[in-house]
Motif scaffolding. Sequence first.
Motif, short mmCIF file in Angstrom:
data_model
loop_
_atom_site.label_atom_id
_atom_site.label_comp_id
_atom_site.label_asym_id
_atom_site.label_seq_id
_atom_site.Cartn_x
_atom_site.Cartn_y
_atom_site.Cartn_z
N TRP A 86 0.83 -1.24 -0.06
CA TRP A 86 -0.04 -0.10 -0.10
C TRP A 86 1.03 1.37 -0.03
CZ3 TRP A 86 1.52 1.68 4.65
CH2 TRP A 86 1.71 0.63 5.81
N THR A 87 0.35 2.27 -0.12
CA THR A 87 0.91 3.62 -0.30
C THR A 87 0.64 4.71 0.63
OG1 THR A 87 -0.49 4.78 -1.73
CG2 THR A 87 0.61 3.21 -2.81
N ASP A 88 0.75 5.89 0.67
CA ASP A 88 0.65 6.81 1.49
C ASP A 88 -0.83 7.05 1.87
OD1 ASP A 88 0.37 8.03 -1.17
OD2 ASP A 88 0.30 9.63 -0.67
N ASP A 89 -1.73 6.69 0.92
CA ASP A 89 -3.38 6.48 1.30
C ASP A 89 -3.78 5.91 2.17
OD1 ASP A 89 -2.41 6.92 -1.61
OD2 ASP A 89 -4.58 6.72 -2.24
N THR A 90 -3.05 4.65 2.42
CA THR A 90 -3.34 3.73 3.63
C THR A 90 -2.65 4.11 4.79
OG1 THR A 90 -3.58 1.76 2.12
CG2 THR A 90 -3.23 1.37 4.47
N GLU A 91 -1.25 4.51 4.96
CA GLU A 91 -0.54 5.09 5.89
C GLU A 91 -1.45 6.34 6.72
OE1 GLU A 91 3.72 5.04 6.50
OE2 GLU A 91 3.51 6.88 5.82
#
Length: 298
Positions: free
Chosen positions: A49-54
């Motif tokens: 996953w990316t910054d979206d999930t973080e």
Amino acid sequence: MPLSDPRERARASLLGLALGDALGSQFFVPAHRAAFESRTPPDGSPWQWTDDTEMACSVVHVLERHGRVDQDALAASFARHHDFDRGYGPSTNRLLRLVREGGDWRELSREPFDGQGSWGNGAAMRVAPLGAWYAEDPAEAARQAELSATVTHPHPEAVAGTVAIAAAAAIAASTPGRLAPGVFLDGVLDHVPETRVRQGITEARRLLTIRDPGTAASVLGNGRQVAAHDTVPYTLWAASLHLDDYEGAFWTTSAAGGDVDTTCAIVGGIVAARVGVQGLPAAWLATCEPLPAWAATG
């Protein structure tokens, strides 16, 4: 049957968001293009996953600890867990680095666009779990979504996009039985102020007779501009057509290209708020990178 526990709803939405984000990010891996074209999830290493999930993890983290959006706590969590390699945009990288160094998010977030702040899609991409949390009260979901947005994206368009996604997740999570696409979008529009985002959602409502993602995206955008008004209307169009079908929602959303990890994260979070963890493809979940330890349930 809608989930009654706000934590369960938010966690289901977060998992759906992370799964859409992680699988959507594989769209940008050249070796996986053929798999996408055949509507088959790519095999191989875990989908990251990316910054979206973080950032979505921080939203849920703060809700679980404060029961509401505490803006200072949210800014601190964003900054503390900021991983530069997760694909953050340059302005967000800078903002979170400066917050970590002691800067005031209230000042830093308003620097872009001559003091209005960023109109990017970064606040909308992380907010679906908040909408799921406030499923019993979409109006409160909208208010809390605005608070969450202004920490990094105070521009009116970014706020409107964030409010729209939070309201969408709240409505999806709280409405039993069949939820017609037009009724769903009308409910979202009840909470969105007059902006380009609202105009785009209104246009998405008119396009519900269309089933081709490319045609819809040519009118609504697909996130390629990484702006709220270029992202949110299409994601709501896609979600509205597949509110009870996570796989169908993913493939429709990804078919338009553009900012695929973000559009699929948004739609994944909305649909998962409705279908719950049991409505997520088990084989896909098994291939998705787990949530970070600091955000995991326990």
